[in-house]
Design an enzyme around this catalytic site. Sequence first.
Site, PDB file in Angstrom:
ATOM      1  N   HIS A  58     -30.515  37.888  26.544  1.00  0.00           N
ATOM      2  CA  HIS A  58     -29.492  36.909  26.418  1.00  0.00           C
ATOM      3  C   HIS A  58     -28.786  37.140  27.670  1.00  0.00           C
ATOM      4  CE1 HIS A  58     -29.573  36.880  21.589  1.00  0.00           C
ATOM      5  NE2 HIS A  58     -30.794  36.638  22.190  1.00  0.00           N
ATOM      6  N   ASP A  73     -30.111  27.072  19.896  1.00  0.00           N
ATOM      7  CA  ASP A  73     -30.123  28.590  20.059  1.00  0.00           C
ATOM      8  C   ASP A  73     -30.667  29.081  21.284  1.00  0.00           C
ATOM      9  OD1 ASP A  73     -30.595  31.620  19.228  1.00  0.00           O
ATOM     10  OD2 ASP A  73     -30.276  30.567  17.155  1.00  0.00           O
ATOM     11  N   ARG A  82     -41.798  46.214  20.498  1.00  0.00           N
ATOM     12  CA  ARG A  82     -40.956  45.632  19.319  1.00  0.00           C
ATOM     13  C   ARG A  82     -41.644  44.294  18.802  1.00  0.00           C
ATOM     14  NH1 ARG A  82     -35.554  43.033  21.653  1.00  0.00           N
ATOM     15  NH2 ARG A  82     -35.646  41.760  19.745  1.00  0.00           N
TER      16      ARG A  82
END
Length: 557
Positions: A501, A26, A204
């Site tokens: 990302h 991942d 977050r």
Amino acid sequence: MAHDYTLKPHPTITAPEGPLMVCILDGFGENEFKDEYNAVHVANTPTIDALRAVPRRFRSIKAHGTAVGLPSDADMGNSEVGHNALGSGQVVDQGARLVDIALETGKMFEGDGWKLISQAFADNTVHFIGLLSDGGVHSRADQLVGCLRGAAARGAKRLRCHILTDGRDVPDGSSIRFVEELEAELAALREKGCDALIASGGGRMQVTMDRYEADWAMVKRGWDAHVLGKAEHTFRDAKTAVVTLRGPEDAQVSDQYLAPFVIVDEAGAPVGTVQDGDAVVLFNFRADRMVEISKAFEYPDFAVFDRERVPQNLRFVGMMQYDGDLKLPANFLVPPPEILHVSGEYLVKNGLATFACSETQKFGHVTFFWNGNRSGYLDSKLEQYLEIPSDKIEFNKAPDMKAREITAASKEAILSGKYKVVRVNFANPDMVGHTGDLAATVRACEVVDACVKELLEAVDSVNGRWIVTADHGNADDMVQRDKKGKPLVGEDGKPLPLTSHTLAPVPIFVGGKGLPEGVVFRDDLPDAGLANVAATTFNLLGYQGPEIYKDSLLTVV
């Protein structure tokens, strides 16, 4: 007419004696910038290096943008859409694109979810809770603005925003800009007669956005701030809140980890608690980090933490339905993508047993998202899903995460003879990469490389086959860059970390002792992406790929 799930034998690739392992690294991208800030490149990864050296059994595939159903090729891939594509063999319009379409066409404002929240427009407050950034992974600020404008234009008298700062899918520190832009939008709405304010917030990774029940305390902090108006920190405005909680430049707290805060009026009273008859909209389109707060709002018998006060007659909706099997939430603004005939359905309907394993942080990806956004087993007699509990810690402090435990469990499954497919996800490169800690991310890549070696050896010992790939980039670039690719530095002269990302493609490798020498990658699919992997797995199992799937990457020479 019922769908035909019959798998046809491949004309030249016979079934393996042992199982097929599908291993997802991942956040392990194949980046053009091979410098000191590319943790994948810097890390000592002899296993992956050896796989790269095998002719025609290594290539890269697209893992972002239109290749995975996102609106444009400027959109980073993410684990959810990546695993959707990997598991389904298809490219379907995904969350962000579906919301864009609903806003552009106005269909959002005609649906049942909008009709529900509009019941609060005249006499109550409409609350919007979600991630304030333009990262496009969980949410987008422009979509929030579209909803706010749509509500005000349709008669909403009172709007409140409960914002979660990012610093993960966007540059750290950008929270200040996003707050300023939202405040300007709310000021414009106030000029038109709509009482619109920011009411609460927090980072977050501290507030509201837990996933996979890893840390319910995060959700409680969110409930307390958003619903009850309770937090240790109170401020008169959101920009002051963010600037203050980030702290001094020489010891700044990341946007991700800002403490919860509440905005108060001159008398010190919260400006936006959730009251009976109000409407609440979760404006994230991505599912995983909205499920728990949805349960807290929607389940009458919720008992994970003490909610203290539960607003009655609440009009509660998600931007989308976050769990189709649980029907959670029951009401939503945009219908979810319909992903049918996923690879797991073909496997169970052809009697092929599957083992899937990851740790908590990515467990839903190799199960729920892989299976087209479905909870639970497709066939419990033919599938075993194993979740290794993740540590409740900032992952750069323990970059090995649960890789070794996942490896041990997956090796046991490979060697057991019970399964035809063993599906594994290592979360380390992504989760540690999100912290911005380059050294820890290098370590994460190295430990995963060592674990992959063990798994490949296990597959070879039972004459099996394997695919090793990734779902999107992250660890492959750990620094912010200018348009020419030059690393950016801050006022202190230090490189600005990249926690998001990347747009990089991802590697894919095939092999195994049980794979005939002549099976190699095709050279006529230069634009192949993650959706091409599913048909490839069926070829490796000795079957043709389903006709509805993207082409297999393999040929026989």
